[in-house]
Scaffold this motif. Sequence first.
Motif, PDB file in Angstrom:
ATOM      1  N   TYR A 120       0.821  -1.206   0.000  1.00 56.51           N
ATOM      2  CA  TYR A 120       0.000   0.000   0.000  1.00 56.51           C
ATOM      3  C   TYR A 120       0.856   1.257   0.000  1.00 56.51           C
ATOM      4  O   TYR A 120       0.343   2.368   0.112  1.00 56.51           O
ATOM      5  CB  TYR A 120      -0.943   0.007   1.213  1.00 56.51           C
TER       6      TYR A 120
ATOM      7  N   SER B 258       9.136   0.057  -6.377  1.00 56.80           N
ATOM      8  CA  SER B 258      10.585  -0.152  -6.298  1.00 56.80           C
ATOM      9  C   SER B 258      11.303   0.498  -7.466  1.00 56.80           C
ATOM     10  O   SER B 258      10.776   0.565  -8.571  1.00 56.80           O
ATOM     11  CB  SER B 258      10.896  -1.652  -6.315  1.00 56.80           C
TER      12      SER B 258
ATOM     13  N   GLN C  77      13.859  -0.551  -9.168  1.00 59.64           N
ATOM     14  CA  GLN C  77      14.266  -1.379 -10.311  1.00 59.64           C
ATOM     15  C   GLN C  77      13.140  -1.587 -11.317  1.00 59.64           C
ATOM     16  O   GLN C  77      13.389  -1.835 -12.492  1.00 59.64           O
ATOM     17  CB  GLN C  77      14.844  -2.727  -9.829  1.00 59.64           C
TER      18      GLN C  77
ATOM     19  N   MET D  13      13.036  -1.525  -3.676  1.00 59.67           N
ATOM     20  CA  MET D  13      13.795  -2.793  -3.538  1.00 59.67           C
ATOM     21  C   MET D  13      13.868  -3.165  -2.061  1.00 59.67           C
ATOM     22  O   MET D  13      14.353  -2.389  -1.252  1.00 59.67           O
ATOM     23  CB  MET D  13      15.195  -2.598  -4.108  1.00 59.67           C
ATOM     24  N   LEU D  14      13.379  -4.358  -1.763  1.00 53.63           N
ATOM     25  CA  LEU D  14      13.430  -4.815  -0.376  1.00 53.63           C
ATOM     26  C   LEU D  14      14.786  -5.432  -0.078  1.00 53.63           C
ATOM     27  O   LEU D  14      15.458  -5.957  -0.969  1.00 53.63           O
ATOM     28  CB  LEU D  14      12.352  -5.874  -0.134  1.00 53.63           C
TER      29      LEU D  14
ATOM     30  N   GLU E 175      16.058  -8.020  -2.812  1.00 52.23           N
ATOM     31  CA  GLU E 175      14.806  -8.636  -3.268  1.00 52.23           C
ATOM     32  C   GLU E 175      14.963  -9.455  -4.546  1.00 52.23           C
ATOM     33  O   GLU E 175      14.299 -10.467  -4.740  1.00 52.23           O
ATOM     34  CB  GLU E 175      13.806  -7.491  -3.492  1.00 52.23           C
ATOM     35  N   ARG E 176      15.848  -9.020  -5.435  1.00 54.74           N
ATOM     36  CA  ARG E 176      15.963  -9.679  -6.739  1.00 54.74           C
ATOM     37  C   ARG E 176      16.419 -11.133  -6.640  1.00 54.74           C
ATOM     38  O   ARG E 176      16.263 -11.899  -7.578  1.00 54.74           O
ATOM     39  CB  ARG E 176      16.925  -8.909  -7.644  1.00 54.74           C
TER      40      ARG E 176
ATOM     41  N   TYR F 109       8.565 -13.777  -4.927  1.00 53.67           N
ATOM     42  CA  TYR F 109       7.386 -13.679  -4.075  1.00 53.67           C
ATOM     43  C   TYR F 109       6.485 -14.885  -4.319  1.00 53.67           C
ATOM     44  O   TYR F 109       6.267 -15.279  -5.462  1.00 53.67           O
ATOM     45  CB  TYR F 109       6.633 -12.380  -4.386  1.00 53.67           C
TER      46      TYR F 109
ATOM     47  N   GLU G 150       0.485 -14.977  -0.215  1.00 58.33           N
ATOM     48  CA  GLU G 150       0.104 -14.894   1.189  1.00 58.33           C
ATOM     49  C   GLU G 150       0.437 -16.200   1.916  1.00 58.33           C
ATOM     50  O   GLU G 150       0.214 -17.289   1.375  1.00 58.33           O
ATOM     51  CB  GLU G 150      -1.409 -14.631   1.237  1.00 58.33           C
TER      52      GLU G 150
ATOM     53  N   ASN H  47      -5.067  -9.494   1.782  1.00 59.05           N
ATOM     54  CA  ASN H  47      -4.636  -8.221   1.181  1.00 59.05           C
ATOM     55  C   ASN H  47      -4.547  -7.143   2.247  1.00 59.05           C
ATOM     56  O   ASN H  47      -5.056  -6.043   2.090  1.00 59.05           O
ATOM     57  CB  ASN H  47      -5.619  -7.813   0.076  1.00 59.05           C
ATOM     58  N   ARG H  48      -3.895  -7.489   3.355  1.00 59.14           N
ATOM     59  CA  ARG H  48      -3.927  -6.654   4.548  1.00 59.14           C
ATOM     60  C   ARG H  48      -3.137  -5.362   4.370  1.00 59.14           C
ATOM     61  O   ARG H  48      -2.039  -5.364   3.812  1.00 59.14           O
ATOM     62  CB  ARG H  48      -3.380  -7.462   5.725  1.00 59.14           C
ATOM     63  N   LYS H  49      -3.715  -4.284   4.846  1.00 59.27           N
ATOM     64  CA  LYS H  49      -2.972  -3.015   4.909  1.00 59.27           C
ATOM     65  C   LYS H  49      -2.364  -2.946   6.295  1.00 59.27           C
ATOM     66  O   LYS H  49      -3.062  -2.737   7.274  1.00 59.27           O
ATOM     67  CB  LYS H  49      -3.919  -1.831   4.668  1.00 59.27           C
TER      68      LYS H  49
ATOM     69  N   GLU I 266       3.805 -13.403   4.516  1.00 60.82           N
ATOM     70  CA  GLU I 266       3.849 -13.845   3.121  1.00 60.82           C
ATOM     71  C   GLU I 266       5.013 -14.786   2.898  1.00 60.82           C
ATOM     72  O   GLU I 266       5.981 -14.805   3.650  1.00 60.82           O
ATOM     73  CB  GLU I 266       3.987 -12.619   2.210  1.00 60.82           C
TER      74      GLU I 266
ATOM     75  N   ARG J 283       5.912  -8.522   6.866  1.00 57.68           N
ATOM     76  CA  ARG J 283       6.242  -7.206   6.307  1.00 57.68           C
ATOM     77  C   ARG J 283       5.074  -6.264   6.562  1.00 57.68           C
ATOM     78  O   ARG J 283       3.918  -6.668   6.551  1.00 57.68           O
ATOM     79  CB  ARG J 283       6.475  -7.348   4.797  1.00 57.68           C
TER      80      ARG J 283
ATOM     81  N   THR K 289       2.864  -3.673   4.985  1.00 52.06           N
ATOM     82  CA  THR K 289       2.601  -3.329   3.590  1.00 52.06           C
ATOM     83  C   THR K 289       2.397  -1.827   3.379  1.00 52.06           C
ATOM     84  O   THR K 289       2.202  -1.394   2.255  1.00 52.06           O
ATOM     85  CB  THR K 289       1.351  -4.065   3.056  1.00 52.06           C
ATOM     86  N   VAL K 290       2.443  -1.033   4.460  1.00 58.07           N
ATOM     87  CA  VAL K 290       2.323   0.410   4.269  1.00 58.07           C
ATOM     88  C   VAL K 290       3.707   1.036   4.022  1.00 58.07           C
ATOM     89  O   VAL K 290       3.882   1.842   3.122  1.00 58.07           O
ATOM     90  CB  VAL K 290       1.633   1.079   5.476  1.00 58.07           C
ATOM     91  N   ASN K 291       4.699   0.615   4.823  1.00 52.09           N
ATOM     92  CA  ASN K 291       6.039   1.195   4.625  1.00 52.09           C
ATOM     93  C   ASN K 291       7.038   0.173   4.068  1.00 52.09           C
ATOM     94  O   ASN K 291       8.209   0.477   3.912  1.00 52.09           O
ATOM     95  CB  ASN K 291       6.562   1.814   5.923  1.00 52.09           C
ATOM     96  N   ASP K 292       6.558  -1.041   3.765  1.00 53.31           N
ATOM     97  CA  ASP K 292       7.374  -2.102   3.165  1.00 53.31           C
ATOM     98  C   ASP K 292       8.556  -2.539   4.036  1.00 53.31           C
ATOM     99  O   ASP K 292       9.532  -3.104   3.545  1.00 53.31           O
ATOM    100  CB  ASP K 292       7.882  -1.698   1.764  1.00 53.31           C
TER     101      ASP K 292
END
Lengths: 417, 85
Positions: free
Chosen positions: A305, A310, A312, B1-2, B15-16, B20, B23, B49-51, B56, B72, B74-77
């Motif tokens: 959200y 990202s 990339q 990028m995580l 992340e690459r 993924y 859920e 689909n939680r905010k 996951e 994680r 999902t608002v600020n990753d």
Amino acid sequence: MRGFSFLRILQESVSGHRGWREQWRSPEPRKSYDVVVVGGGGHGLATAYYLAAEHGVRNVAVLEKGWIGGGNSGRNTTIVRSNYLFEESAALYEHSLKLWEGLSRKLNYNVMFSQRGVMALGHTVTDVQVIKRHVHANRLAGIDAEYLDPRQAKAFCPILDISRDARYPVLGASLQRRGGTARHDAVVWGYARAADALGVDVIENCEVTGVRRDARGAVSGVETTRGAIGTGVLALVAAGHSSVLAGMAGLRLPIESFPLQALVSEPVKPVMPCVVMSNTIDAYMSQSDKGELVIGAGTDAYPSYGQRGSFQVASSTLDSLCELFPVLRRLRMMRSWAGIVDVTPDRSPIVGPTPTPGLWLNCGWGTGGFKAIPGSGHLFAASLAAGRPHTLVAPFGLDRFSAGRLIDEATAAAVSH
Amino acid sequence: MLLIPCPVCNMARPEREFRYAGEAGLVRPHDPGAASDQDWTDYLFARANRKGVHEERWRHLHGCGRFLVVTRDTVNDRVLQSVPA
């Protein structure tokens, strides 16, 4: 509402432009409405407008948590087309495209709809086969579609690199000449102004925090940051936040929310006469009337959200665009952002009633909702007024997931669209 | 990028290197023949689909190859936790 006209502009220009008023009211929410639409983006405002204009349902509120058009309506790349593969989708988006063609006149508001043509490129033999299949399917469905060879594609968009040794060689393209772009803000403002004139309350800065239900489970109203509002018909038209809102009514949706990115470049003189998209490299590009190149990239790999996306994802789209359009290599990007898109498993929208009486959904438009705004609003309003889904949106009900009747545009386009 | 900490490789990796995988915590109906259409719909399509805080699955595809359960926001990753699945 006083209409816009040439005479009006003349009058205002001699009287110092002091007669222009705000285009819609900022009403306090009433105790209850016949219909409450949650979400003041294009889809929600269009729904309210058509409810009032075509079905005489004027006791309607549109609740928007921020300002109207501040969500995905203000974040998309404004591409309009109707060349979808499956009959159900083609009929839906074509209905929308036909409404686009008369929208400025209907709303008395220039939405700057420009049918400059949407060209989709194929870079591999498979791409070309898929494109040809799309073109044939579209023509059978009565939608304008043409297949272009590389030279014809370059004639249509001269800055395209079609050399054989390019990183992404252009082997063919499809073209929908009636496709194009529109001005996203004007669409939202035009619908808000026209709906307001018919008595619809457009209520900004009003976030829904809960859904009220009566003893038999039917919707009886909503709780908001500006107090409780009663209604028997609650229409959720909130794009990326649809799951959050449906969750307030105890519903789990087949939707995941992803950040979809877009960028604009510094403004340059006209170089792009059309819209070019390429599914293979996840890129969309057109030039705005201000001269900025408006670029759409892909979605992140995971739901989120955060309206950023990202790095990339955007950089891989830009890398590819520089290969396709070598002339752009020294162009600088001014801004990038992301919108939160509500993606369904089959990449088709969900429009219709839910198992909760009084609760209706219009969501799941995913990465391609802008083009559908007039059609979505028109058909959803007809469905709400009649109490059952309109024929054109009936295949897009929530029940299709348990019935197994998916409209699988995901495999048809393979990527975001 | 995580930047995702891999508890198996014992280091944070970009992340690459990961893929993924949806859920976490979805359970396939134990008796497929007895499951109703609604059970299948819930398993196959319905998502939280939680905010906010979301659990996951990720696979460290270009690393150890193991599946992880990552928590994680999902608002600020921000990745809050990462454990082997």
